[in-house]
Enzyme design. Structure first.
Site: not given
Length: 644
Positions: A174, A224, A413, A457, A462, A466, A503-504, A600
């Site tokens: 991701d 996403s 988890f 994933e 990602d 960010h 995804d990006h 993104h």
């Protein structure tokens, strides 16, 4: 005579009216006394309303819902008997559409779906033209013994490849854009003692690669939810929606019906394969959710996230759709009998537990761990539904899984997302790595002779971007590459298609002119130089940076949680990094444009593939083509239809 009489009466009336205009009104008389009160009437009957939850498969609400009965309590006993019901209505869940087996893909006439099929056909032709007269690469399929000398023979071999993948594994990094792959490759090499640039991540060595265009139907820079929906359904869609096409109205769950898409995981389930999903993010987050859920908003992870009117309409939250995936899928297809998702592991416990301290997990970090406002404990519901399965929530319970005998696993988890790989040792009760989860999943799923579909994933690549932490994003990418290597070791190229993609991307850059072997997390030192290069403002600068985001932060070696930056205001602009160790885990790169969170990017992302059907990955492709490659390799649609 009658006429004369009427005329006289009319004249009299006119005369009286005329007189009344001349005289004044008299004064009003005194009001008379009130009469005595009348007796109270007898009490009326009480109106009662009863709501009854309807399960999936109910004759009136096939996809579940609520039955509302109302009437008068004629015997005054406080309960509504069947004989007292005068009105019955139903509020049915609109989230699914029942279809016949011949309509297993409601997207067959969708332009994006058709385009994806055309891209696969073109990819086959491109490969034919490029390889005419040579043998198939060893990793393509089990047909390497043939030597091809004509296009006819080539086409025959391609025909053999269709449906030859018993297993399909889709890896999603991701936010893992091209610059992230490059920087992670270099960092891993440098961590292993090399210069770095010559290193390869595990999937760098896959024999087939290409690019995917990531835009959503309504957005140049995607999210996403839309991108993952495209990859697993073959249909591009809008930002923020899960498992539905572009005709959906985000936030309006009444528009879900008729716009649902069928995913590769669902087709694999119908075809009799085992299925699994793994994520280091919440298992209800956009990427994993797109494999199993249909939602008008990606944020409806549990019922507390949904507006009251949406709940009243009967729409289901994403966590509920995961636990009851088997029931909801069977309700959509007449006569379908599936056994549900065998492996689901990730974070996000809060979306499965009620908002009640009594339901806290032993390693809860919040006073009240759960978020659900409907009182349901979905972990208990899952265990009741699958008594032979294992529910695990920490590293110790994960390590007790016997992959030879365990039929299914549900692992949550963390309360929210799992830890960043760099921060994982700080988890209260410990948690497995993405590589360990991948290994366990494959060993459980591989017990099915029909094969399996698995999505893995690495969601926190990602999140670290960010937060503006290159260290966190790159170390999570390296951990992701280790999971890919594990999957490659445990499977066979002859019957398993592995696709690795993103995804990006992110607005993450590799800049300056650093010399070969310069620390990728360090300051730029030019070729032939020993001191950091200076920018026009006479300050040193790092090789890695962000176009926008929260900006500079120096937590040193002590803070490995990239999210620590959110406790402070953004601090963008140039800083004097002369005495700052920019290679430390706690360093956050500078950003040009101040934003509350780095964004993104709209760039293309890489696709890396090996196994049956992998030869279809070449050139630049629409992102939804990835579904069509998986379908071609495993013949998912046809095998699913054969089961119905």
């Amino acid at each position: 005579m009658k006429i004369i009489k009427l005329s006289l009466i009319a004249a009299a009336v006119i005369g009286l009216n005329a007189c009344s205009l001349d005289g004044d009104d008299g004064t009003n008389g005194v009001n008379g006394q009130d009469g005595a009160p009348g007796q109270d009437g007898s009490n009326g009957l009480t109106s009662l309303t009863v709501q009854t939850n309807l399960p999936v498969g109910n004759a009136n609400c096939p996809n579940s819902g609520v039955q509302i009965d109302s009437g008068l309590d004629s015997d005054a006993d406080g309960t509504l008997a069947a004989s007292e019901v005068t009105s019955t209505s139903f509020v049915c869940a609109p989230g699914t559409t029942s279809v016949e087996s011949a309509e297993i893909l409601t997207s067959l006439n969708n332009n994006w779906f058709v385009q994806g099929q055309q891209e696969v056909a073109q990819a086959k032709q491109t490969w034919l033209e490029a390889t005419s007269g040579i043998s198939l690469p060893a990793s393509s399929a089990q047909v390497t013994q043939y030597q091809t000398s004509s296009s006819v023979e080539q086409q025959a071999l391609i025909a053999q490849l269709k449906g030859s993948a018993k297993n399909v594994i889709l890896f999603i990094g991701d936010g893992m854009g091209i610059s992230t792959v490059t920087a992670a490759r270099i960092l891993e090499g440098q961590m292993n003692g090399g210069l770095g640039e010559e290193n390869n991540l595990s999937f760098d060595t896959f024999p087939f690669s290409g690019l995917a265009k990531t835009y959503n139907v309504d957005a140049q820079t995607p999210d996403s939810a839309g991108t993952m929906t495209a990859m697993v359904s073959g249909v591009k869609t809008d930002v923020g929606v899960i498992g539905v096409d572009e005709d959906i109205v985000r936030g309006d769950c009444s528009t879900v019906t008729g716009n649902e898409l069928v995913t590769a995981l669902e087709l694999a389930e119908i075809a009799g394969k085992s299925t699994g999903i793994i994520s280091t993010a919440r298992i209800t987050h956009a990427t994993p959710a797109a494999t199993y859920a249909k939602s008008a908003d990606r944020n409806w992870e549990d019922i507390s996230d949904m507006p009251e009117e949406v709940v009243t309409l009967g729409c289901k939250d994403i966590a509920d759709q995961l636990v009851n995936f088997e029931d909801y899928l069977e309700a959509r297809f007449d006569g379908l009998d599936v056994d549900g998702i065998e492996v689901a592991m990730g974070g996000g416990r809060r979306h499965f537990l009620p908002r009640d301290e009594a339901f806290n997990s032993p390693d809860a970090v919040s006073g009240v761990e759960g978020d659900r406002t409907d009182g349901r404990d979905l972990t208990a519901e899952w265990q009741a539904k699958y008594s032979a399965g294992m529910y695990v929530y920490d590293e110790a319970s994960f390590n007790t899984i016997n992959t030879e005998t365990t039929e299914r696993v549900f692992g949550l988890f963390n309360e929210s997302h799992m830890q960043y790989d760099a921060d994982r040792p700080n988890d209260v009760a410990g948690e497995p790595t993405v590589a360990q989860m991948t290994e366990t999943a494959i060993k459980v799923l591989d017990n099915n002779p029909e094969g399996f579909f698995l999505m893995v994933e690495s969601g926190r690549i990602d999140h670290s971007h960010h937060a503006g932490s290159a260290y966190g994003a790159l170390t999570d990418t390296i951990a992701f590459a280790e999971a890919v290597a594990v999957a490659d070791d445990l499977t066979n190229d002859s019957d398993t298609l592995i696709i690795v993609t993103a995804d990006h991307g992110h607005v993450f850059t590799i800049a300056g002119y650093p010399k070969r072997g310069n620390p990728i997390l360090g300051k730029v030192v030019g070729v032939g130089q020993t001191e950091p290069a200076l920018a026009a403002d006479d300050l040193p600068y790092t090789t890695l940076g962000y176009t926008n985001g929260r900006g500079f932060r120096d937590f040193g070696d002590e803070v490995t949680n990239a999210d620590a930056t959110y406790a402070f205001d953004p601090d963008t602009g140039r800083k004097d990094l002369t005495d700052v160790d920019t290679t430390s885990p706690g360093f956050h790169q500078e950003a040009l444009v101040p934003t509350s969170s780095e964004t993104h990017s709209g760039e293309d992302v890489g696709i890396y593939a090996k196994g049956p059907g992998a030869f279809l990955v070449n050139g630049t492709n629409e992102q939804n083509m990835i579904y069509h490659i998986m379908d071609y390799a495993s013949d998912l649609k046809q095998k699913a239809e054969d089961k119905l």
